[in-house]
Design an enzyme around this catalytic site. Structure first.
Site, short mmCIF file in Angstrom:
data_model
loop_
_atom_site.label_atom_id
_atom_site.label_comp_id
_atom_site.label_asym_id
_atom_site.label_seq_id
_atom_site.Cartn_x
_atom_site.Cartn_y
_atom_site.Cartn_z
N SER A 264 4.75 -4.79 -2.91
CA SER A 264 3.48 -5.50 -2.95
C SER A 264 2.76 -5.38 -1.60
CB SER A 264 3.73 -6.97 -3.25
OG SER A 264 4.39 -7.55 -2.13
N LYS A 265 1.49 -5.75 -1.66
CA LYS A 265 0.68 -5.78 -0.44
C LYS A 265 1.34 -6.68 0.60
CE LYS A 265 -3.41 -7.43 -0.89
NZ LYS A 265 -4.76 -7.81 -1.31
#
Ligand code: GLU
Length: 507
Positions: A264-265
């Protein structure tokens, strides 16, 4: 077999995540391996998620990666428009929704958001905590199945807001063969009656993807495994509208995993690595997510490392050019399990590509970085020679600045602590005498400088090895860099003498 046509169908909702670029890449490699066409279709039907600038960003990323579409909203093509919002304006989707309605495979639903909330609340049980709009509840809702024909007509005539939903069959098994996962079977009674046409007349992804893949003659479709649960809806729509024989072959790609589950970011921010192809600034929050490009990755390395996140050539080989990937790519070697992203390994790929590619390929990026830091390069040939000298020490492109700046600028700070413990008056005297010797040298090259250094060291009875570190600190400022006589040869006699003199006053 008809010509292979594959599509990447991004929604312009934000930055392009590693997983997204890998999907593009596998689509592209597959198409090119089969001599087929690679199409980009922009899926912008969800106006609430539309983000300005995101479409341009996607094309910029593809360009940087060297992945050129054959057809797209930018490149044109015979199967346009390539933006779903423009296709909607032509009424393309509505006619198919009407066909489904007429055949009893879809129905109008008039439920308000409040009624939908109430349904989710009323039908909630311990076993079913989030009830869906499906065959178990549809007859209790306000739709053309539960209402009479006259009631439905009255609501439609009055312009009552409505959506069109697919009517999932009861107790059927929907089967298809996934190119990566093999036989996939889904029970229809577990799948909800998904919305196909929204109240604003826009199709949802489910209807649009089927209609567009058909009209654009798509033969194979690679997408993320998050779409697997919706696949039975798409298969049914294919069966109802166009016949299963025309359906593209699906491949659902596994997730890319980060240090803790799906990459994920947030992982990127937490562990300090990029997750997007290029820098992306969210126009709403102004939040910047770092990209591989700006971090200093070469596109050749980026696509190479992505190709190997889920695929291998069946050999030990790890470095592949784009042309080699096209030649070797095969869907049989794509794994169905999640692929773990390892940033250290990603950097290794970049380092290998820095060594492998001619300096010319990335010289301008480094030159611009020097310029941004106030050093303007005027002699390209000399600059290239320096980059050649330090390239084995660089993992990311910005490393070139750190590794090479002292060739162009006298170091501002010297790591005196590194020299001090073993520094003495004999060594100081050595360097003072050597300066005089250097002035008399007629040639100025690596061998001559080294020879003069060693001869004087022997004369003064000091081990040359003990003098090399101080000499390096004098020229570089720190304990790094290519062979020190090479540095002296490159920066010239005058600058070498100046740096020794300057250092002697500080040691
Ligand atoms: N628009 C979908 C997405 O962005 C595409 C899925 C597909 O390729 O069918 O995930």
């Amino acid at each position: 077999m008809s010509k292979v046509r594959v599509r990447f169908a991004p929604s312009p909702t934000g930055g392009l995540h590693l997983g997204g670029v890998r999907t593009v890449l596998y689509n592209y490699l597959f198409a090119k391996n089969k001599g087929g066409e690679f199409i980009v279709r922009i899926e912008d039907t969800d106006q609430t998620r539309f983000v300005p600038g995101a479409e341009q960003y996607i094309f910029d990323c593809l360009k940087w990666c060297g992945i050129e579409p054959d057809e797209s909203p930018v490149h044109g093509g015979a199967y346009g428009p390539y933006r779903q919002s423009e296709r909607k304006e032509q009424g393309i989707y509505k006619q198919y929704a009407e066909q489904l309605l007429q055949n009893g495979q879809a129905y109008y639903a008039f439920d308000t958001p409040e009624e939908l909330d109430k349904m989710r609340n009323d039908f909630k049980t311990a076993e079913n905590p989030s009830p869906q709009y499906d065959q178990h509840v549809r007859m209790k809702m306000k739709n053309s199945l539960s209402l009479t024909e006259a009631e439905t007509k009255a609501l439609l005539d009055a312009g009552t807001k409505n959506v069109v939903r697919i009517k999932m069959p009861e107790h059927e098994v929907v089967q298809f063969t996934d190119m990566i996962r093999g036989d996939i079977q889904n029970e229809t009674n577990l799948v909800d009656d998904k919305v196909l046409l929204k109240a604003d007349g826009m199709p949802t992804y489910h209807l649009a993807v089927v209609v567009d893949d058909y009209l654009m003659k798509i033969t194979h479709a690679f997408r993320g495994e998050e779409w697997l649960p919706s696949a039975p809806v798409h298969v049914l729509l294919w069966k109802y509208l166009f016949g299963l024989d025309n359906m593209p072959q699906w491949a659902h790609l596994p997730l890319i995993l980060g240090p803790s589950g799906k990459l994920s970011k947030r992982d990127g921010a937490k562990y300090g690595f990029p997750v997007f192809a290029m820098n992306w600034t969210d126009p709403k929050t102004n939040e910047l997510t770092e990209g591989f490009k700006e971090k200093g990755f070469l596109p050749e390395a980026f696509i190479n490392l992505l190709a190997l996140l889920g695929w291998n050539a069946g050999t030990e080989q790890e470095l592949f050019t784009k042309a080699a990937l096209i030649e070797l790519f095969s869907i049989d070697r794509v794994h169905s399990g999640g692929a773990k992203f390892d940033y250290e390994k990603a950097k290794w790929f970049n380092q290998e590509w820095i060594k492998k590619l001619p300096i010319k390929n990335y010289e301008l990026i480094i030159k611009n970085e020097f310029a941004a830091k106030g050093i303007s390069i005027t002699d390209d040939a000399a600059f290239e020679k320096v980059l050649e000298l330090v390239k084995d020490r660089c993992t990311l492109l910005p490393d070139f600045y750190t590794q090479a700046v002292f060739f162009f600028k006298t170091p501002e700070q010297l790591d005196i602590e590194a020299v001090k413990p073993k520094w003495n008056s004999d060594k100081a005297a050595f360097f003072s005498s050597w300066i005089e010797k250097l002035q008399t040298l007629t040639a100025w090259d690596f061998a001559t400088i080294e020879e003069s250094f060693k001869a004087l060291a022997t004369e003064k009875n000091i081990k040359p090895g003990e003098l090399q570190l101080p000499f390096r600190i004098m020229l570089v400022g720190g304990k790094f860099g290519p062979p020190v006589f090479e540095i002296a040869a490159t920066i010239g006699k005058e600058e070498t003498v100046k740096r020794i003199t300057n250092a002697l006053s500080q040691f």
